[in-house]
Design a protein around this motif. Sequence first.
Motif, PDB file in Angstrom:
ATOM      1  N   GLU A   1      13.619  34.458  -7.160  1.00 15.29           N
ATOM      2  CA  GLU A   1      13.027  33.163  -6.832  1.00 15.29           C
ATOM      3  C   GLU A   1      11.984  33.281  -5.719  1.00 15.29           C
ATOM      4  O   GLU A   1      10.898  32.700  -5.817  1.00 15.29           O
TER       5      GLU A   1
ATOM      6  N   PRO B   1       8.573  27.005  -5.517  1.00 21.70           N
ATOM      7  CA  PRO B   1       8.439  27.880  -6.690  1.00 21.70           C
ATOM      8  C   PRO B   1       7.151  27.609  -7.465  1.00 21.70           C
ATOM      9  O   PRO B   1       6.708  26.463  -7.580  1.00 21.70           O
ATOM     10  N   ILE B   2       6.547  28.672  -7.954  1.00 20.27           N
ATOM     11  CA  ILE B   2       5.385  28.562  -8.825  1.00 20.27           C
ATOM     12  C   ILE B   2       5.868  28.457 -10.268  1.00 20.27           C
ATOM     13  O   ILE B   2       6.571  29.334 -10.756  1.00 20.27           O
ATOM     14  N   ILE B   3       5.493  27.383 -10.939  1.00 19.84           N
ATOM     15  CA  ILE B   3       5.868  27.198 -12.341  1.00 19.84           C
ATOM     16  C   ILE B   3       4.894  27.924 -13.255  1.00 19.84           C
ATOM     17  O   ILE B   3       5.276  28.546 -14.240  1.00 19.84           O
ATOM     18  N   ALA B   4       3.620  27.845 -12.909  1.00 26.04           N
ATOM     19  CA  ALA B   4       2.584  28.466 -13.732  1.00 26.04           C
ATOM     20  C   ALA B   4       1.341  28.677 -12.874  1.00 26.04           C
ATOM     21  O   ALA B   4       1.177  28.051 -11.818  1.00 26.04           O
TER      22      ALA B   4
ATOM     23  N   TYR C   1       3.268  27.127 -20.554  1.00 27.29           N
ATOM     24  CA  TYR C   1       3.323  26.031 -19.578  1.00 27.29           C
ATOM     25  C   TYR C   1       3.515  24.694 -20.285  1.00 27.29           C
ATOM     26  O   TYR C   1       2.941  24.430 -21.331  1.00 27.29           O
TER      27      TYR C   1
ATOM     28  N   GLN D   1       5.256  17.643 -10.570  1.00 30.98           N
ATOM     29  CA  GLN D   1       4.512  18.885 -10.368  1.00 30.98           C
ATOM     30  C   GLN D   1       3.298  18.649  -9.472  1.00 30.98           C
ATOM     31  O   GLN D   1       2.764  17.542  -9.413  1.00 30.98           O
TER      32      GLN D   1
ATOM     33  N   TYR E   1      -2.376  27.105  -8.898  1.00 30.87           N
ATOM     34  CA  TYR E   1      -0.949  27.252  -9.163  1.00 30.87           C
ATOM     35  C   TYR E   1      -0.329  25.884  -9.404  1.00 30.87           C
ATOM     36  O   TYR E   1      -0.584  24.939  -8.654  1.00 30.87           O
TER      37      TYR E   1
ATOM     38  N   LEU F   1       3.049  23.818  -9.214  1.00 27.87           N
ATOM     39  CA  LEU F   1       4.239  23.982  -8.392  1.00 27.87           C
ATOM     40  C   LEU F   1       5.377  23.074  -8.830  1.00 27.87           C
ATOM     41  O   LEU F   1       5.154  21.955  -9.305  1.00 27.87           O
ATOM     42  N   GLY F   2       6.600  23.558  -8.622  1.00 29.55           N
ATOM     43  CA  GLY F   2       7.787  22.738  -8.770  1.00 29.55           C
ATOM     44  C   GLY F   2       8.196  22.175  -7.423  1.00 29.55           C
ATOM     45  O   GLY F   2       7.471  22.283  -6.431  1.00 29.55           O
TER      46      GLY F   2
ATOM     47  N   SER G   1      18.225  21.871  -4.268  1.00 26.36           N
ATOM     48  CA  SER G   1      17.001  21.663  -5.053  1.00 26.36           C
ATOM     49  C   SER G   1      16.823  20.179  -5.358  1.00 26.36           C
ATOM     50  O   SER G   1      17.741  19.368  -5.163  1.00 26.36           O
ATOM     51  N   ASN G   2      15.621  19.829  -5.813  1.00 26.48           N
ATOM     52  CA  ASN G   2      15.296  18.454  -6.242  1.00 26.48           C
ATOM     53  C   ASN G   2      15.423  17.415  -5.133  1.00 26.48           C
ATOM     54  O   ASN G   2      15.647  16.236  -5.416  1.00 26.48           O
TER      55      ASN G   2
END
Length: 270
Positions: free
Chosen positions: A60, A82-85, A109, A115, A172, A174-175, A192-193
């Motif tokens: 992570e 965290p990077i999602i894409a 993606y 996001q 990037y 992001l989440g 998280s969240n």
Amino acid sequence: MARQHGFTLVELIIVVVLLGVIGISTFNFLGFGTRIYTDAVARDIQVSNGRFILQRMTREIAGALPASVRVSGDYRCIEYVPIIAGSLYTRLPRSNYTGPLRGITPADYSFAANQRVAVYTITESQVYGSTQRVKRLDSVNFDTPEPGYSEFNLNPADGDRYQRESPARRYYVLGLPVSWCLTAGQQLVRFSNYGWLTNQPDLNSLPGSGVEHRMATNIANDVNIAAQRPFAIADSDVRRTTVELVMLLGSDRTDEILTMHHGVTIVNLP
């Protein structure tokens, strides 16, 4: 009258004593073997738990946004985004252009709520405390203006322009931020969240409206000892950030403490 043969009382006592000694020796031998097996199983569980924890955190953290990693003042929590894409953009909202961010569509993606899109973040304040380089994402027009490209529509409340171009023209997606914390009860917990916060949250404010998962117990780190602090940013520059993880794992079955060290390198590609 025939002569009778048998054992005397002394002989019988000697036999009973010898059998008792043999039995005790055998029992101790078997008990020692059992203890060896029990200790080996407990040690194997410690190693497996340690590997799981370190592998999960490594995976992570290594995929986190550059400059997003921060450690709390009490050394109990580490937070990152965290990077999602990620991919390359062809046009960035800046200067005289205020349209959507246009770029190559990242592989695998899919758009989801909450996001954000980051461009050239190099400090913690740019990640958490400003909308000049990290902006909320409202929607995505896939295969626009042509297949393989997408338009990312940004939330107008965050401003219609990015502050700076990326030297490599990278963006990037992001989440939501994630935190790992060591509780006073020696449990390792993942949060998280809970959303975006300018100041790093701690155990007094987490999980808030987020989700809490207990990842490990019997963590024996003493945060008052520098060498036992579980999270530390060991090195950081424009090229990379190195995070040091230290886990002291106890056991319910033995008094042994297993110490595991691991370094995680985040390559900065802004």
